[in-house]
Write a protein that holds these residues in place. Structure first.
Motif, PDB file in Angstrom:
ATOM      1  N   THR A 118      29.624 -17.377 -22.941  1.00 21.43           N
ATOM      2  CA  THR A 118      30.740 -16.577 -22.423  1.00 21.43           C
ATOM      3  C   THR A 118      31.379 -15.688 -23.480  1.00 21.43           C
ATOM      4  O   THR A 118      32.124 -14.768 -23.140  1.00 21.43           O
ATOM      5  N   LEU A 121      30.395 -12.063 -22.957  1.00 25.34           N
ATOM      6  CA  LEU A 121      31.118 -11.438 -21.855  1.00 25.34           C
ATOM      7  C   LEU A 121      32.550 -11.110 -22.241  1.00 25.34           C
ATOM      8  O   LEU A 121      33.064 -10.025 -21.930  1.00 25.34           O
ATOM      9  N   ASP A 122      33.213 -12.018 -22.948  1.00 24.06           N
ATOM     10  CA  ASP A 122      34.600 -11.783 -23.374  1.00 24.06           C
ATOM     11  C   ASP A 122      34.691 -10.605 -24.336  1.00 24.06           C
ATOM     12  O   ASP A 122      35.604  -9.773 -24.229  1.00 24.06           O
ATOM     13  N   THR A 124      32.614  -8.104 -24.530  1.00 21.88           N
ATOM     14  CA  THR A 124      32.336  -6.879 -23.776  1.00 21.88           C
ATOM     15  C   THR A 124      33.582  -6.409 -23.038  1.00 21.88           C
ATOM     16  O   THR A 124      33.902  -5.211 -23.005  1.00 21.88           O
ATOM     17  N   LYS A 125      34.300  -7.333 -22.419  1.00 20.86           N
ATOM     18  CA  LYS A 125      35.537  -6.986 -21.725  1.00 20.86           C
ATOM     19  C   LYS A 125      36.548  -6.371 -22.681  1.00 20.86           C
ATOM     20  O   LYS A 125      37.211  -5.372 -22.350  1.00 20.86           O
ATOM     21  N   LEU A 128      35.462  -2.719 -23.751  1.00 20.00           N
ATOM     22  CA  LEU A 128      35.618  -1.757 -22.668  1.00 20.00           C
ATOM     23  C   LEU A 128      37.089  -1.464 -22.376  1.00 20.00           C
ATOM     24  O   LEU A 128      37.489  -0.303 -22.217  1.00 20.00           O
ATOM     25  N   ASN A 129      37.911  -2.497 -22.319  1.00 19.37           N
ATOM     26  CA  ASN A 129      39.333  -2.285 -22.038  1.00 19.37           C
ATOM     27  C   ASN A 129      40.043  -1.594 -23.189  1.00 19.37           C
ATOM     28  O   ASN A 129      41.011  -0.856 -22.961  1.00 19.37           O
ATOM     29  N   LEU A 179      30.449  -1.915 -14.350  1.00 18.59           N
ATOM     30  CA  LEU A 179      31.648  -2.754 -14.410  1.00 18.59           C
ATOM     31  C   LEU A 179      31.856  -3.538 -13.121  1.00 18.59           C
ATOM     32  O   LEU A 179      32.399  -4.649 -13.148  1.00 18.59           O
ATOM     33  N   LEU A 183      32.198  -7.198 -14.080  1.00 19.93           N
ATOM     34  CA  LEU A 183      33.573  -7.686 -14.019  1.00 19.93           C
ATOM     35  C   LEU A 183      34.176  -7.626 -12.627  1.00 19.93           C
ATOM     36  O   LEU A 183      35.286  -8.139 -12.420  1.00 19.93           O
ATOM     37  N   SER A 281      44.013  -1.681 -18.333  1.00 21.41           N
ATOM     38  CA  SER A 281      43.461  -1.975 -19.661  1.00 21.41           C
ATOM     39  C   SER A 281      44.287  -3.031 -20.395  1.00 21.41           C
ATOM     40  O   SER A 281      43.735  -3.883 -21.093  1.00 21.41           O
ATOM     41  N   GLY A 284      43.273  -6.314 -19.073  1.00 21.51           N
ATOM     42  CA  GLY A 284      41.968  -6.692 -19.608  1.00 21.51           C
ATOM     43  C   GLY A 284      42.016  -7.109 -21.061  1.00 21.51           C
ATOM     44  O   GLY A 284      41.164  -7.893 -21.512  1.00 21.51           O
TER      45      GLY A 284
END
Length: 356
Positions: A118, A121-122, A124-125, A128-129, A179, A183, A281, A284
């Motif tokens: 995970t 994924l965290d 990446t979030k 992006l944000n 996204l 997400l 954002s 996020g």
């Protein structure tokens, strides 16, 4: 059907009120601007869950399910409202649908790959944000710092629109689809693009609204088809009463937002979209979870807003007042100011119009 609608615990009034409030805020903003429905719904849900305002809202899966029900209520109605107009832009919509498919598949693939790790994924979030946060801050600084009116572009025919913006539609829809698969949040890339083209006067707001609502209908259906796991079905069976309270207030708020959106000019619409992007954002980046990055980003925004307002006040043009000193020659007035002069006696209707 009998196994799905099974007896469950009595619905808590406070929990239902939170869900209804989130639906009303989200549906109103979605109809008025075309964006922000899921953002405001999730924001209301997350705040109440964070401060334990209402019970039974701690589950992230429940938030996703209720958000999907909310989108299934609002997206088809908005698409039906612009259905006839949407047919005029079938080429542009086809380009966006084509770009959305590979982006969604890629997002779902990365989501499946990151289930065991995970941390990927965290991260990446966060990246992006952070990008969306920087874009929103920059664009808001430019828009709020200017007093000039934003030009409204002319409505282009679909053939010319799809030819001029072909690659842009493909790339933006691919990013939004990515996204959406990763997400479940397709809005931010499209918000950035709409803010850019509307602010530059390249595509008018009406065309952007039509294309975005058609696109969001497709992403909503994709999200709905992905909720087929056994855990999801059990959660739906347990909380079906909460899902049942969503449609009616959402549709009422949708109508109110549609009426309010008719009074929005281009500048107000653009700033609303950018503020929604900023809020999305910050969420996020972990503002509601009190992470260091979320607190730093929100603090910077809170400091930046007053400074921007001060800058706007200082930049306002002021006409200097000229005082006539004793002995100074005064230039004669070209207008004959006597009793018979029409300039000396403006009509009452003209005066009223000038005051208004």
């Amino acid at each position: 059907l009998h196994s799905f609608i099974q007896p469950s615990e009595a619905m808590n009034p406070g929990t239902a009120l939170v869900v209804i409030t989130g639906c009303c805020f989200g549906a109103f903003m979605r109809a008025a601007t075309g964006f922000g429905g899921s953002t405001l719904f999730v924001l209301t849900y997350s705040i109440c869950s964070q401060f334990q305002v209402a019970p039974d809202l701690e589950s992230v899966l429940l938030m996703v399910i209720l958000g999907t029900v909310f989108e299934l209520t609002t997206s088809p109605v908005l698409f039906a409202a612009i259905g006839r107009q949407a047919l005029k832009f079938w080429r542009s919509q086809a380009l966006m649908f084509v770009g959305c498919i590979p982006g969604t598949v890629l997002g779902l693939y990365l989501l499946m790959q990151s289930t065991e790790n995970t941390e990927i994924l965290d991260n990446t979030k966060i990246v992006l944000n952070a990008i969306f946060y920087i874009v929103a801050m920059y664009r808001l600084t430019m828009e709020l710092g200017l007093n000039t009116e934003i030009p409204e572009a002319e409505e282009l025919p679909d053939k010319e629109l799809s030819r001029k913006h072909c690659w842009e539609f493909l790339l933006v829809s691919c990013g939004s689809g990515f996204l959406n698969g990763l997400l479940g949040l397709p809005g931010p890339p499209l918000m950035v693009y709409v803010a850019s083209v509307v602010g530059a006067g390249r595509i008018n707001t009406k065309t952007c609204f039509i294309l975005s609502q058609s696109f969001f209908l497709v992403t909503t259906l994709m999200r709905f088809t992905s909720l087929t796991s056994q855990e999801t079905q059990e959660m739906c069976a347990q909380h079906w009463q909460l899902a049942a309270v969503i449609p009616v207030p959402s549709l009422l708020a949708l109508w109110a937002g549609w009426q309010a959106g008719k009074r929005f000019n281009t500048k107000a619409l653009l700033r609303s979209v950018l503020i929604l992007l900023l809020v999305s954002s910050l969420m996020g980046l972990g503002l509601l979870d009190a992470t260091v990055l979320g607190i730093v980003a929100s603090s910077a925004a809170l400091v930046w807003l007053p400074l921007l307002m001060i800058r706007r006040l200082l930049a306002a043009p002021k006409e200097p007042t000229k005082f006539v000193t004793e002995g100074e020659d005064v230039e004669p007035c070209d207008v004959k100011c006597d009793a018979e002069s029409p300039e000396a006696k403006p009509q009452g209707k003209d005066v009223l119009a000038e005051v208004v």
